[in-house]
Each structure stands twice: as C-alpha cells, then as structure tokens.
Design a protein around this motif. Sequence first.
Motif, PDB file in Angstrom:
ATOM      1  N   UNK A 195      -5.749  17.255 -11.455  1.00 17.28           N
ATOM      2  CA  UNK A 195      -5.622  15.819 -11.661  1.00 17.28           C
ATOM      3  C   UNK A 195      -4.676  15.202 -10.624  1.00 17.28           C
ATOM      4  N   UNK A 196      -3.563  15.896 -10.333  1.00 19.30           N
ATOM      5  CA  UNK A 196      -2.623  15.410  -9.308  1.00 19.30           C
ATOM      6  C   UNK A 196      -3.309  15.356  -7.941  1.00 19.30           C
ATOM      7  N   UNK A 197      -4.006  16.445  -7.594  1.00 24.30           N
ATOM      8  CA  UNK A 197      -4.643  16.509  -6.271  1.00 24.30           C
ATOM      9  C   UNK A 197      -5.800  15.521  -6.136  1.00 24.30           C
ATOM     10  N   UNK A 198      -6.510  15.287  -7.240  1.00 27.86           N
ATOM     11  CA  UNK A 198      -7.619  14.339  -7.209  1.00 27.86           C
ATOM     12  C   UNK A 198      -7.147  12.979  -6.669  1.00 27.86           C
ATOM     13  N   UNK A 199      -6.050  12.476  -7.231  1.00 27.66           N
ATOM     14  CA  UNK A 199      -5.589  11.149  -6.808  1.00 27.66           C
ATOM     15  C   UNK A 199      -4.878  11.194  -5.457  1.00 27.66           C
ATOM     16  N   UNK A 200      -4.159  12.290  -5.183  1.00 27.55           N
ATOM     17  CA  UNK A 200      -3.518  12.410  -3.858  1.00 27.55           C
ATOM     18  C   UNK A 200      -4.551  12.381  -2.745  1.00 27.55           C
ATOM     19  N   UNK A 201      -5.727  12.960  -3.025  1.00 28.58           N
ATOM     20  CA  UNK A 201      -6.762  13.116  -2.001  1.00 28.58           C
ATOM     21  C   UNK A 201      -7.842  12.046  -2.080  1.00 28.58           C
ATOM     22  N   UNK A 202      -7.598  10.981  -2.867  1.00 32.62           N
ATOM     23  CA  UNK A 202      -8.633   9.966  -3.075  1.00 32.62           C
ATOM     24  C   UNK A 202      -8.649   8.911  -1.980  1.00 32.62           C
ATOM     25  N   UNK A 203      -8.137   9.246  -0.810  1.00 37.45           N
ATOM     26  CA  UNK A 203      -8.224   8.321   0.318  1.00 37.45           C
ATOM     27  C   UNK A 203      -7.062   7.368   0.397  1.00 37.45           C
ATOM     28  N   UNK A 204      -7.287   6.235   1.002  1.00 40.01           N
ATOM     29  CA  UNK A 204      -6.196   5.286   1.203  1.00 40.01           C
ATOM     30  C   UNK A 204      -5.764   5.306   2.655  1.00 40.01           C
ATOM     31  N   UNK A 205      -5.006   4.292   3.022  1.00 40.53           N
ATOM     32  CA  UNK A 205      -4.656   4.107   4.415  1.00 40.53           C
ATOM     33  C   UNK A 205      -3.532   5.020   4.878  1.00 40.53           C
ATOM     34  N   UNK A 206      -2.792   5.608   3.919  1.00 35.19           N
ATOM     35  CA  UNK A 206      -1.610   6.439   4.244  1.00 35.19           C
ATOM     36  C   UNK A 206      -0.603   5.631   5.038  1.00 35.19           C
ATOM     37  N   UNK A 207      -0.558   4.338   4.743  1.00 36.07           N
ATOM     38  CA  UNK A 207       0.321   3.431   5.486  1.00 36.07           C
ATOM     39  C   UNK A 207       1.797   3.807   5.350  1.00 36.07           C
ATOM     40  N   UNK A 208       2.224   4.083   4.109  1.00 37.24           N
ATOM     41  CA  UNK A 208       3.650   4.335   3.881  1.00 37.24           C
ATOM     42  C   UNK A 208       4.141   5.590   4.604  1.00 37.24           C
ATOM     43  N   UNK A 209       3.429   6.733   4.471  1.00 34.38           N
ATOM     44  CA  UNK A 209       3.887   7.904   5.250  1.00 34.38           C
ATOM     45  C   UNK A 209       3.871   7.654   6.757  1.00 34.38           C
ATOM     46  N   UNK A 210       2.889   6.881   7.238  1.00 32.02           N
ATOM     47  CA  UNK A 210       2.846   6.594   8.677  1.00 32.02           C
ATOM     48  C   UNK A 210       4.064   5.756   9.095  1.00 32.02           C
ATOM     49  N   UNK A 211       4.502   4.854   8.204  1.00 34.13           N
ATOM     50  CA  UNK A 211       5.713   4.075   8.506  1.00 34.13           C
ATOM     51  C   UNK A 211       6.948   4.974   8.563  1.00 34.13           C
ATOM     52  N   UNK A 212       7.008   5.978   7.684  1.00 41.89           N
ATOM     53  CA  UNK A 212       8.133   6.936   7.732  1.00 41.89           C
ATOM     54  C   UNK A 212       8.167   7.612   9.097  1.00 41.89           C
ATOM     55  N   UNK A 213       7.003   8.106   9.524  1.00 43.76           N
ATOM     56  CA  UNK A 213       6.925   8.837  10.795  1.00 43.76           C
ATOM     57  C   UNK A 213       7.233   7.923  11.980  1.00 43.76           C
ATOM     58  N   UNK A 214       6.705   6.700  11.926  1.00 41.36           N
ATOM     59  CA  UNK A 214       6.925   5.760  13.041  1.00 41.36           C
ATOM     60  C   UNK A 214       8.391   5.333  13.120  1.00 41.36           C
ATOM     61  N   UNK A 215       9.052   5.208  11.960  1.00 41.29           N
ATOM     62  CA  UNK A 215      10.471   4.819  11.972  1.00 41.29           C
ATOM     63  C   UNK A 215      11.324   5.960  12.522  1.00 41.29           C
ATOM     64  N   UNK A 216      10.993   7.195  12.143  1.00 39.67           N
ATOM     65  CA  UNK A 216      11.732   8.344  12.692  1.00 39.67           C
ATOM     66  C   UNK A 216      11.544   8.387  14.211  1.00 39.67           C
ATOM     67  N   UNK A 217      10.311   8.161  14.647  1.00 41.31           N
ATOM     68  CA  UNK A 217       9.995   8.146  16.084  1.00 41.31           C
ATOM     69  C   UNK A 217      10.738   7.020  16.812  1.00 41.31           C
ATOM     70  N   UNK A 218      10.874   5.881  16.153  1.00 39.01           N
ATOM     71  CA  UNK A 218      11.564   4.743  16.779  1.00 39.01           C
ATOM     72  C   UNK A 218      12.997   5.108  17.156  1.00 39.01           C
ATOM     73  N   UNK A 219      13.596   6.027  16.400  1.00 42.58           N
ATOM     74  CA  UNK A 219      14.969   6.469  16.676  1.00 42.58           C
ATOM     75  C   UNK A 219      15.004   7.791  17.436  1.00 42.58           C
ATOM     76  N   UNK A 220      13.844   8.270  17.866  1.00 46.63           N
ATOM     77  CA  UNK A 220      13.812   9.539  18.584  1.00 46.63           C
ATOM     78  C   UNK A 220      14.004  10.752  17.682  1.00 46.63           C
ATOM     79  N   UNK A 221      13.718  10.589  16.383  1.00 45.10           N
ATOM     80  CA  UNK A 221      13.909  11.684  15.425  1.00 45.10           C
ATOM     81  C   UNK A 221      12.710  12.614  15.351  1.00 45.10           C
ATOM     82  N   UNK A 222      12.884  13.720  14.603  1.00 45.90           N
ATOM     83  CA  UNK A 222      11.851  14.742  14.476  1.00 45.90           C
ATOM     84  C   UNK A 222      10.762  14.324  13.485  1.00 45.90           C
ATOM     85  N   UNK A 223       9.499  14.415  13.922  1.00 46.94           N
ATOM     86  CA  UNK A 223       8.368  14.122  13.031  1.00 46.94           C
ATOM     87  C   UNK A 223       8.263  15.177  11.937  1.00 46.94           C
ATOM     88  N   UNK A 224       8.454  16.438  12.313  1.00 46.13           N
ATOM     89  CA  UNK A 224       8.329  17.528  11.342  1.00 46.13           C
ATOM     90  C   UNK A 224       9.332  17.361  10.211  1.00 46.13           C
TER      91      UNK A 224
END
Lengths: 298, 298
Positions: free
Chosen positions: B36-65
């Motif tokens: 049930x957890x995986x069903x909704x996690x994998x139900x698509x979506x833009x993944x906007x929020x995680x991409x903002x996390x990664x882009x903000x880390x990148x903006x400061x030269x931080x590690x993506x991993x």
Amino acid sequence: MSTIREYIASNAEMVEAALIQALPAQWNVPASLRESMNYSLMAGGKRLRPILVLAAAEALGGSQAAALPVALAIEMVHTYSLIHDDLPAMDDDDYRRGKLTNHKVYGEAMAILAGDALLTHSFYSITQAHKVHGIPAERVLAITEELAAYAGARGMVGGQAADMLGEQGLTKLEELEFIHLHKTSDLIVFSLRAGAHIAGATTGQLAALSEFGNAIGLAFQIQDDILDIIGDETKLGKPVKSDEKQQKVTYPYFIGLEASEMKVKELTEQAKKALLQGGFKNPERLFQLADYLMQRDH
Amino acid sequence: MSTIREYIASNAEMVEAALIQALPAQWNVPASLRESMNYSLMAGGKRLRPILVLAAAEALGGSQAAALPVALAIEMVHTYSLIHDDLPAMDDDDYRRGKLTNHKVYGEAMAILAGDALLTHSFYSITQAHKVHGIPAERVLAITEELAAYAGARGMVGGQAADMLGEQGLTKLEELEFIHLHKTSDLIVFSLRAGAHIAGATTGQLAALSEFGNAIGLAFQIQDDILDIIGDETKLGKPVKSDEKQQKVTYPYFIGLEASEMKVKELTEQAKKALLQGGFKNPERLFQLADYLMQRDH
C-alpha cells in the motif's frame, strides 16, 4: 525515597503540565485543530511511556529536564495511535477511558488531521532536547531514527496493520506475539532507549534496556488481556469481557488464565534480571516499575 | 547544460529508483502495508519537491547524493498527505492522476496506516543523511525540526484543517492565501531550505530560499487553479473545471482569470529577484525551475 505510586503520580503530573504547552501558544494553528489535539493529549491515561523515558534517564544519572521533550514526544505518538485506532475504519470505538473518542467530538476528518499533527509534532519535540537542553545532536538524531523505526512500518504501525489483517482469526500464539511486540513493546522499548540515549548510554546498556522493555511490554499486554477478563469495570473505564464479546483473540484464549498469570510473573523476573546487566547507576525506579506493572489492577 | 525538462526527467527518474527501495527490504513489514505504501509512492507525480531539494543543494555546491535521503523524505510526506486527503472523511476522491486512490485499492484502514507509516518513515530517511552520508548531525537535526514545523500543525496539516473548515465558503482572498501558504508553499519552502542545510547554508541564503519558495509556491497553486479552468484533461489526468463543479473557491474566483495569470508572472519575477540575494554558487536550475513552473500545462 517516595513510593512507586507517588513517583508515578508526580511524574505524570509534570508530564501533563508540559504536554498542555507542547504546541507553542504563538504558533498560528487553526483553533479546532489545536483543540482536537489537546483534547486527546489531555484525556488521561497512565503516562507510562513518558515515565519510562524519565526513569531510564534517571537510571543512568541523566537529566530529567533534558529527557522531558522526548517523554512528551512518545506520549504524542501514543496519543496519535489511539486517535487513529479508534476511527470508524479501524476499531470504530465511541469511548476511550470513559470519554468520547476524538472523532465523536471533532469529526473524522479533524481526528485524522489531529493524529497526523501529533505524530509530526513528536519529532519537533525531540529536537528540543538538543536545541533547548544542549544534548549533543548525535544522540538526539539517534533518538529520532529509533522513534521512526519503532513507531513506523516495521514497528507500531506494522503491528497495527497485522492486528487488522488478523481480525479474521489468528491461529497461532506466534502471530499474537508479533502483534503485541510491535503494537505495544516497540514503543516501550523505544521509551527506555530514548531516555538512556539522553544520558549517553553505552551499547550494552541499550541492549539491557531493550531486553527489559520487550519483557515488560509483553507482560503489560498479557496483564491487559487478563484484566479484561477479571478486572473491575470502574477501574478499567471499559466493560470487562469486552475482548471476549468482540471475539478478540487474546493470550488467555491460547494458554488459559492461570498460565497467562504465570507468564506475566516470569516475564517480570526476566525483565529485572536483564537490568542487572549494564551497570546502571540508579535503576531502582525501573525495578519498581516492572513490579508495579505486574500488580496493577487497571 | 541539459534543458530544464531533461534535468527534471533525469532527477525524477533517480528519485523514483531510490523511492522504491526507501523501505529496507530486510525489514519485517506486513506485506499489504508495504504494498500500500509503495503503490502511492510509485503512482507518478512531478517529483517537484525532491527536485527542489536537489536543485537547492546544487545551488550551494552541495552533494546530490547526500541530499537524496531528504529528497525522498519530502516525497513521502507529500504522498502521505495525498493518501489522507483522498479519504472518504476528507475529500473523498476515487481517482488521483488517473489511478485509483489508495483506499479504493487497499481499504480505508490500510490507507490510514500507509499514510502514518510514510510520514514516520520520512523522518527515518532524513537521519540517513548523517548516518550514511556523514552530513553533520547539527544540520540534519535542523532539517528534522523544520520538517516537523513545516509539515505539522502550523504548516501543511494546519493548512489542510483550514481548507476543510473553510469548505462552507471562504469570503476573503486572505483566507485562501493562508490555505495555499500552508497546504502548498510550506513544503516547497522546506524542500529548498533542507537542500540548502545539507550544503551548510548561511542564514541569509536560507532566508532568500524561503522568499523564493513562498513566491513559487503561491504561483504554483494559482497556476493549478488556472489549469483547472483552461487546461487539457488528458495532460492534467482529471476533468477540467472540476474545482468549479465542486464550487471550490479558487484564486480566479476572487480576482478573475487574467489577473490570476498576471499574478503568476509577478510572483515568478519576485521569486527570481529573491534568488539574486545570498551569493549562490550554481543557482541556474532554480531560476529555470521557477520559469518552468509558470509555463507548465499540467
């Protein structure tokens, strides 16, 4: 030294005084959400889990004040789990501890949100052990990780899911023990370990407390099952034999009442023996709490 | 440099590959809870929020991993909020993004528990930024505290409560903005700040990102309202004018369609201006994301 009943009463009072202020007054929270959260936080209960946090910190000579935010956090998690368990889609209970359940007062939607907000706020509360009381960030982060593990999919929520899935009828004692382990013992074990982390516990001390917690957690749950059969309704705040009427599978159902009572005694002795390991400074209250839980009548 | 669409697509793919493994395989979790957890996690979506996390880390030269566990956490929180919002007691939705909602597949009880478990696990995921990637505990604890604040009673859950309480009819634009601010912008602001914390942001950089996030968050929500009126059903995955049919009060309802489109542009410019403060090392992706969100058609 005060009696264990006095110790419990005074600590429960301290926890309640702090709980009512746990959500900062200056936060802009919709009034009925705040009210719904506080209604269930203040609806009574033994405050057993926060008292275990405080007693575990004390056992290692740690600060009670610094342990308090973690004690509040575990009571928030316990409270959210009760609110969600009582929902119509889950156990569908109208009363708890003689009071209307959250959704009967505030409606289902607000009860779901109040539970979500309490769970979320528990993690906020934990961070204050570092921010306000200066406990090292590494220790507080370890507590955060353990709460997320013990209260989540492999812990309390997993136990609740197994309980629901098993409602058609458990056939093995091991299935019932899996449910008890995760629905009840996991949060008790977490409470003890969290209090110990605050005081900077060693790996050996954490292991001893896990063993202690697993034993008193199972004893606690079996004692609940026993009281449901032989208890005093006015003390319990619910009708006796309610489990039996709901045809709920309990420990006495599998091994009988007498063997269940024996098992509670054995587990309590096992718990106390585990505590002898680890070289605790002031473990007296933990010993007393183990005995108290075995002897309780509600 | 890849286009912003390529950047979004490749990061979304990376996030999805990690999300499916977010709940450790060796954990003993009841199978249908995990499903049930995986069903909704994998139900698509833009993944906007995680991409903002990664882009903000990148903006400061931080590690993506090192930012990835936090990116996963915010997607778990977003997913849990959708599962609970769709419940019969809340918005009572049968479909989301063209798929059956969680409770239509797994039942209400399991949907409530899957949401609870995802919220809890998000905090576990955050701790792994320290444990696995060695980000200092102080920074990771600051992220924990901010998630609990932005997602809780004074943040996202508070916004949802206000939305529900206001369903009888909002009368002021300020009330609608309060709901948008907390239901949508708070998690967007958190995402940006969390990515920045990973990279060791200064107070000035955090403030600039908060301003950026509040502006693109409101623009995002107004754009949603606009697309609901003029959008393409196949791209949106839901019928257009669904808000109107539900007599939902939206931004265009208050100020009209044209003024709403103007507002989105203004907010986007305001956001980009905020980013000029703070001396970011690589802010290009954040600038591009602001423009992308304004121009999106779904």
